[in-house]
Design a protein around this motif. Structure first.
Motif, short mmCIF file in Angstrom:
data_model
loop_
_atom_site.label_atom_id
_atom_site.label_comp_id
_atom_site.label_asym_id
_atom_site.label_seq_id
_atom_site.Cartn_x
_atom_site.Cartn_y
_atom_site.Cartn_z
N SER A 128 -12.18 26.47 38.39
CA SER A 128 -11.97 27.89 38.12
C SER A 128 -10.99 28.55 39.07
CB SER A 128 -13.32 28.63 38.19
OG SER A 128 -14.24 28.11 37.26
N TYR A 129 -11.02 28.13 40.35
CA TYR A 129 -10.24 28.84 41.38
C TYR A 129 -9.32 27.93 42.20
CZ TYR A 129 -13.76 32.45 40.46
OH TYR A 129 -14.58 33.36 39.87
N SER A 130 -9.28 26.65 41.90
CA SER A 130 -8.45 25.69 42.63
C SER A 130 -8.84 25.57 44.10
CB SER A 130 -6.96 26.07 42.53
OG SER A 130 -6.53 26.07 41.19
N ILE A 131 -10.13 25.80 44.41
CA ILE A 131 -10.57 25.60 45.78
C ILE A 131 -10.63 24.11 46.08
CG2 ILE A 131 -11.98 27.70 45.74
CD1 ILE A 131 -14.42 25.74 45.75
N ASN A 132 -10.71 23.77 47.36
CA ASN A 132 -10.75 22.37 47.79
C ASN A 132 -12.21 21.92 47.92
OD1 ASN A 132 -7.72 21.94 48.57
ND2 ASN A 132 -8.31 23.90 49.49
N ASN A 133 -12.63 21.06 47.03
CA ASN A 133 -14.00 20.56 47.04
C ASN A 133 -14.03 19.25 47.82
OD1 ASN A 133 -16.73 20.29 46.33
ND2 ASN A 133 -16.22 19.05 44.54
N LEU A 134 -14.56 19.28 49.04
CA LEU A 134 -14.49 18.14 49.94
C LEU A 134 -15.77 17.30 49.92
CD1 LEU A 134 -12.61 19.77 52.96
CD2 LEU A 134 -11.70 18.76 50.85
N ALA A 135 -15.67 16.12 50.51
CA ALA A 135 -16.74 15.13 50.39
C ALA A 135 -17.81 15.24 51.46
CB ALA A 135 -16.13 13.72 50.42
N SER A 136 -17.56 16.02 52.52
CA SER A 136 -18.56 16.11 53.59
C SER A 136 -18.39 17.40 54.37
CB SER A 136 -18.42 14.92 54.55
OG SER A 136 -17.23 15.05 55.34
N ALA A 137 -19.44 17.74 55.11
CA ALA A 137 -19.39 18.91 56.00
C ALA A 137 -18.34 18.70 57.09
CB ALA A 137 -20.76 19.16 56.61
N ARG A 138 -18.20 17.47 57.55
CA ARG A 138 -17.20 17.17 58.59
C ARG A 138 -15.79 17.47 58.09
NH1 ARG A 138 -20.64 12.89 58.77
NH2 ARG A 138 -19.21 11.57 57.59
N ASP A 139 -15.52 17.14 56.82
CA ASP A 139 -14.20 17.42 56.25
C ASP A 139 -13.91 18.92 56.23
OD1 ASP A 139 -13.76 14.73 55.83
OD2 ASP A 139 -14.51 14.77 53.77
N VAL A 140 -14.92 19.72 55.87
CA VAL A 140 -14.74 21.17 55.85
C VAL A 140 -14.46 21.69 57.25
CG1 VAL A 140 -15.88 23.38 55.42
CG2 VAL A 140 -16.16 21.50 53.79
N ALA A 141 -15.23 21.21 58.23
CA ALA A 141 -15.03 21.65 59.62
C ALA A 141 -13.64 21.29 60.12
CB ALA A 141 -16.09 21.02 60.51
N ARG A 142 -13.14 20.14 59.73
CA ARG A 142 -11.83 19.68 60.18
C ARG A 142 -10.71 20.54 59.61
NH1 ARG A 142 -11.81 15.04 57.74
NH2 ARG A 142 -13.24 14.14 59.28
N GLU A 143 -10.86 21.00 58.39
CA GLU A 143 -9.78 21.69 57.69
C GLU A 143 -9.76 23.20 57.90
OE1 GLU A 143 -7.34 20.31 56.13
OE2 GLU A 143 -8.06 18.26 56.21
N SER A 144 -10.88 23.78 58.36
CA SER A 144 -11.04 25.23 58.31
C SER A 144 -10.78 25.93 59.65
CB SER A 144 -12.46 25.58 57.83
OG SER A 144 -12.73 24.97 56.59
N ASP A 145 -10.31 27.16 59.56
CA ASP A 145 -10.17 28.03 60.73
C ASP A 145 -11.43 28.88 60.92
OD1 ASP A 145 -7.39 27.31 61.18
OD2 ASP A 145 -6.95 28.48 59.38
N ILE A 146 -12.10 29.16 59.83
CA ILE A 146 -13.37 29.91 59.84
C ILE A 146 -14.35 29.13 58.96
CG2 ILE A 146 -14.55 32.04 59.17
CD1 ILE A 146 -11.84 33.48 59.54
N VAL A 147 -15.53 28.81 59.51
CA VAL A 147 -16.51 28.01 58.77
C VAL A 147 -17.81 28.79 58.61
CG1 VAL A 147 -17.86 25.89 58.69
CG2 VAL A 147 -15.56 25.85 59.67
N PHE A 148 -18.19 29.05 57.37
CA PHE A 148 -19.49 29.65 57.08
C PHE A 148 -20.53 28.54 56.94
CE2 PHE A 148 -16.76 33.12 55.79
CZ PHE A 148 -17.51 34.27 56.06
N LEU A 149 -21.55 28.59 57.78
CA LEU A 149 -22.67 27.66 57.65
C LEU A 149 -23.76 28.35 56.84
CD1 LEU A 149 -22.90 26.21 61.27
CD2 LEU A 149 -21.75 25.24 59.28
#
Length: 269
Positions: free
Chosen positions: A48-69
């Motif tokens: 719907s929005y072309s967001i990046n759907n990643l395979a793990s929490a670690r991947d999100v942490a690696r790519e992001s400047d701001i992380v919502f837990l």
């Protein structure tokens, strides 16, 4: 907004915040990175929005400047331990987990990490949330302004010190449940008086919504607004007298106090 925004967990609250940000168009989907164990949630958002759907929490942490837990309090420590090595020094970690202190978060990701505690409430699901924001000393004023801009997409925000978060939970985090009980009781009374159930809920809910809007927009004291409704020898003052006799205000104060105490207990545990 140039920052890359990450979401770990896409439950009701995480998804509400994400949807609010997407609807605001301040961050394009291509700058948003998500992970949820239920992979299909991210897949739908990707389509719907072309967001990046990643395979793990670690991947999100690696790519992001701001992380919502946006995970439950009982698993947040495990998630923090999992992502700790992937966080950059300037990454802002935002937790919405009730009862989990900044100290607890810092203990697991490092005391020099930028950390923000946020306490939203369920009206976030309709972009009418009230969120408290509590940054640690590592967060700059500019970063705090960015966090507020993101969270203003789902409602209103106030910056509060951490020692007042328990009070925020009582006044805002838990109180929608009390308000829903009040609306249900108002509707029950109206049904007893002859209204249909559907109409009773609409009248009661709109009265609560309109009353809150009147207070916020006029800035008048709630007691003054109450007096405006209570005509001499009228119907309303009869109901007010009965509520006072039944301990209405005292019961509400006690309910808020109970939530505060429970929140304090959870934080200690």
């Amino acid at each position: 907004m140039e920052q890359r925004i990450g979401f770990i967990g896409l439950g009701n609250m995480g998804n509400a915040i994400l949807q609010g940000i997407l609807a605001s168009n301040i961050v394009p989907g291509t700058q948003i990175y998500v992970y949820d164990p239920h992979i299909e949630k991210g897949q739908v958002l990707n389509q719907s929005y072309s967001i990046n759907n990643l395979a793990s929490a670690r991947d999100v942490a690696r790519e992001s400047d701001i992380v919502f837990l946006a995970v439950k309090p009982n698993i947040i420590v495990d998630v923090l331990a999992d992502i700790q090595k992937e966080l950059k020094k300037n990454t802002v970690v935002i937790s919405i987990a009730a009862g989990v202190t900044i100290k607890t978060i810092a203990k697991n990701v490092g005391y020099e990490q930028k950390i923000v505690r946020v306490m939203p409430n369920t009206p976030a699901l309709v972009n009418a949330a009230m969120c408290s924001i509590t940054p640690n000393t590592e967060v700059t004023d500019e970063e705090l302004a960015i966090i507020q801009r993101l969270l203003n997409c789902i409602g209103e925000t106030e910056v509060v010190p951490e020692d007042l978060i328990d009070a925020v939970i009582g006044a805002s985090g838990s109180s929608p449940a009390f308000v829903f009980m009040f609306i249900e009781a108002l509707a029950d009374g109206a049904v007893k008086g002859g209204l249909s159930r559907k109409q009773a809920y609409k009248f009661a809910a709109q009265a609560v919504l309109g009353s809150a809007k009147l207070l916020l927009e006029t800035g008048k004291h709630p007691g003054e607004l109450k007096d405006m409704v209570c005509s001499p020898a009228g119907t309303t003052i009869e109901g007010v007298q009965l509520l006072e006799a039944k301990g209405f205000r005292s019961a509400v104060i006690d309910a808020v106090e109970a939530t505060i105490k429970k929140s304090q207990m959870i934080a200690k545990d």
